[in-house]
Design a protein around this motif. Sequence first.
Motif, PDB file in Angstrom:
ATOM      1  N   ASP A 220       0.870  -1.171   0.000  1.00 62.20           N
ATOM      2  CA  ASP A 220       0.000   0.000   0.000  1.00 62.20           C
ATOM      3  C   ASP A 220       0.911   1.227   0.000  1.00 62.20           C
ATOM      4  O   ASP A 220       1.500   1.577   1.022  1.00 62.20           O
ATOM      5  CB  ASP A 220      -0.907  -0.016   1.230  1.00 62.20           C
ATOM      6  CG  ASP A 220      -1.905   1.121   1.223  1.00 62.20           C
ATOM      7  OD1 ASP A 220      -2.180   1.669   0.128  1.00 62.20           O
ATOM      8  OD2 ASP A 220      -2.414   1.458   2.297  1.00 62.20           O
ATOM      9  N   ILE A 221       1.048   1.853  -1.150  1.00 65.86           N
ATOM     10  CA  ILE A 221       1.979   2.967  -1.290  1.00 65.86           C
ATOM     11  C   ILE A 221       1.259   4.273  -0.987  1.00 65.86           C
ATOM     12  O   ILE A 221       0.322   4.659  -1.689  1.00 65.86           O
ATOM     13  CB  ILE A 221       2.588   2.996  -2.703  1.00 65.86           C
ATOM     14  CG1 ILE A 221       3.378   1.703  -2.943  1.00 65.86           C
ATOM     15  CG2 ILE A 221       3.473   4.227  -2.888  1.00 65.86           C
ATOM     16  CD1 ILE A 221       3.911   1.540  -4.329  1.00 65.86           C
ATOM     17  N   THR A 222       1.703   4.932   0.052  1.00 65.99           N
ATOM     18  CA  THR A 222       1.110   6.223   0.421  1.00 65.99           C
ATOM     19  C   THR A 222       2.100   7.371   0.245  1.00 65.99           C
ATOM     20  O   THR A 222       1.706   8.525   0.251  1.00 65.99           O
ATOM     21  CB  THR A 222       0.631   6.195   1.890  1.00 65.99           C
ATOM     22  OG1 THR A 222       1.729   5.838   2.732  1.00 65.99           O
ATOM     23  CG2 THR A 222      -0.495   5.181   2.062  1.00 65.99           C
ATOM     24  N   ASP A 223       3.370   7.041   0.076  1.00 62.27           N
ATOM     25  CA  ASP A 223       4.408   8.056  -0.116  1.00 62.27           C
ATOM     26  C   ASP A 223       4.270   8.647  -1.512  1.00 62.27           C
ATOM     27  O   ASP A 223       4.377   7.942  -2.518  1.00 62.27           O
ATOM     28  CB  ASP A 223       5.789   7.418   0.067  1.00 62.27           C
ATOM     29  CG  ASP A 223       6.929   8.427   0.007  1.00 62.27           C
ATOM     30  OD1 ASP A 223       6.731   9.539  -0.526  1.00 62.27           O
ATOM     31  OD2 ASP A 223       8.022   8.078   0.493  1.00 62.27           O
ATOM     32  N   LYS A 224       4.026   9.938  -1.604  1.00 52.51           N
ATOM     33  CA  LYS A 224       3.823  10.614  -2.885  1.00 52.51           C
ATOM     34  C   LYS A 224       5.077  10.636  -3.750  1.00 52.51           C
ATOM     35  O   LYS A 224       5.028  10.996  -4.917  1.00 52.51           O
ATOM     36  CB  LYS A 224       3.336  12.057  -2.667  1.00 52.51           C
ATOM     37  CG  LYS A 224       2.032  12.148  -1.928  1.00 52.51           C
ATOM     38  CD  LYS A 224       0.903  11.660  -2.791  1.00 52.51           C
ATOM     39  CE  LYS A 224      -0.412  11.868  -2.059  1.00 52.51           C
ATOM     40  NZ  LYS A 224      -1.450  11.023  -2.480  1.00 52.51           N
ATOM     41  N   ASN A 225       6.229  10.254  -3.209  1.00 54.71           N
ATOM     42  CA  ASN A 225       7.469  10.214  -3.979  1.00 54.71           C
ATOM     43  C   ASN A 225       7.638   8.889  -4.739  1.00 54.71           C
ATOM     44  O   ASN A 225       8.609   8.721  -5.463  1.00 54.71           O
ATOM     45  CB  ASN A 225       8.681  10.423  -3.054  1.00 54.71           C
ATOM     46  CG  ASN A 225       8.693  11.814  -2.477  1.00 54.71           C
ATOM     47  OD1 ASN A 225       8.492  12.785  -3.184  1.00 54.71           O
ATOM     48  ND2 ASN A 225       8.886  11.901  -1.170  1.00 54.71           N
ATOM     49  N   TRP A 226       6.716   7.975  -4.555  1.00 51.53           N
ATOM     50  CA  TRP A 226       6.765   6.688  -5.231  1.00 51.53           C
ATOM     51  C   TRP A 226       5.618   6.576  -6.232  1.00 51.53           C
ATOM     52  O   TRP A 226       4.520   7.067  -5.982  1.00 51.53           O
ATOM     53  CB  TRP A 226       6.635   5.546  -4.222  1.00 51.53           C
ATOM     54  CG  TRP A 226       7.872   5.326  -3.420  1.00 51.53           C
ATOM     55  CD1 TRP A 226       8.241   5.979  -2.295  1.00 51.53           C
ATOM     56  CD2 TRP A 226       8.902   4.394  -3.704  1.00 51.53           C
ATOM     57  NE1 TRP A 226       9.438   5.522  -1.834  1.00 51.53           N
ATOM     58  CE2 TRP A 226       9.873   4.525  -2.695  1.00 51.53           C
ATOM     59  CE3 TRP A 226       9.107   3.452  -4.712  1.00 51.53           C
ATOM     60  CZ2 TRP A 226      11.028   3.765  -2.669  1.00 51.53           C
ATOM     61  CZ3 TRP A 226      10.247   2.681  -4.672  1.00 51.53           C
ATOM     62  CH2 TRP A 226      11.189   2.843  -3.664  1.00 51.53           C
TER      63      TRP A 226
ATOM     64  N   ASP B 256       2.769   4.437  -8.030  1.00 43.29           N
ATOM     65  CA  ASP B 256       1.924   3.290  -7.733  1.00 43.29           C
ATOM     66  C   ASP B 256       1.202   2.932  -9.027  1.00 43.29           C
ATOM     67  O   ASP B 256       0.239   3.598  -9.414  1.00 43.29           O
ATOM     68  CB  ASP B 256       0.934   3.653  -6.622  1.00 43.29           C
ATOM     69  CG  ASP B 256       0.039   2.485  -6.249  1.00 43.29           C
ATOM     70  OD1 ASP B 256       0.381   1.340  -6.580  1.00 43.29           O
ATOM     71  OD2 ASP B 256      -1.013   2.741  -5.623  1.00 43.29           O
TER      72      ASP B 256
END
Length: 190
Positions: free
Chosen positions: A14-20, A22
């Motif tokens: 679950d990617i929540t980091d805006k630098n990654w 998805d």
Amino acid sequence: DDVVRGFEKIQLPDITDKNWLDIPMLKIFGDGIPTNHTSWCNEDYLNAPGNHGAACLPGNTDEEMEEELHKIILLAHSKGYQVAVHATGDRALDASLRGFVKAIETYPSISRRHYTLHGDMITNEWARKAAKYDCLHSLQPAIGAFLYDALQPFIGRRASRIYGLKELFDCGLSVAGGSDCPVSMPNWRQ
């Protein structure tokens, strides 16, 4: 069945980091290539009467193979995946788009912008319908440079549809370009 088992085993983070980025995506090989008589076409090959290619999916008939394609698209769409289908032949393109439309109409709240790859035999009618459903198309311009002449003996008049970009844009279709490396040259990785 393999796709169902794969979805059961894979747990994406679950990617929540805006630098990654998805980008949950599934690529399906819908067919092969015209010069090997493996593109799934609506009509027989000119130089191989009785052969119109086939899908790279289980099934003994065109209808069974298309049903399998639709099941995979619907499953991936319902799980929030974008679906890309390698589709060079006109029958593969038609079957893919019918599958995209079915998934979008079944789960309209999910927008994944599904797309086809290659599309050597796209018609304006197909492009307009794909645009209507916010589907995309990715082609490989390096391949298109030699395809028209190479495909004449295989698919005849249908070769005139190879990568008619202006017509695709005029139909409202969003088009992306790729290299198809390492299949085609130049190999940008070297």
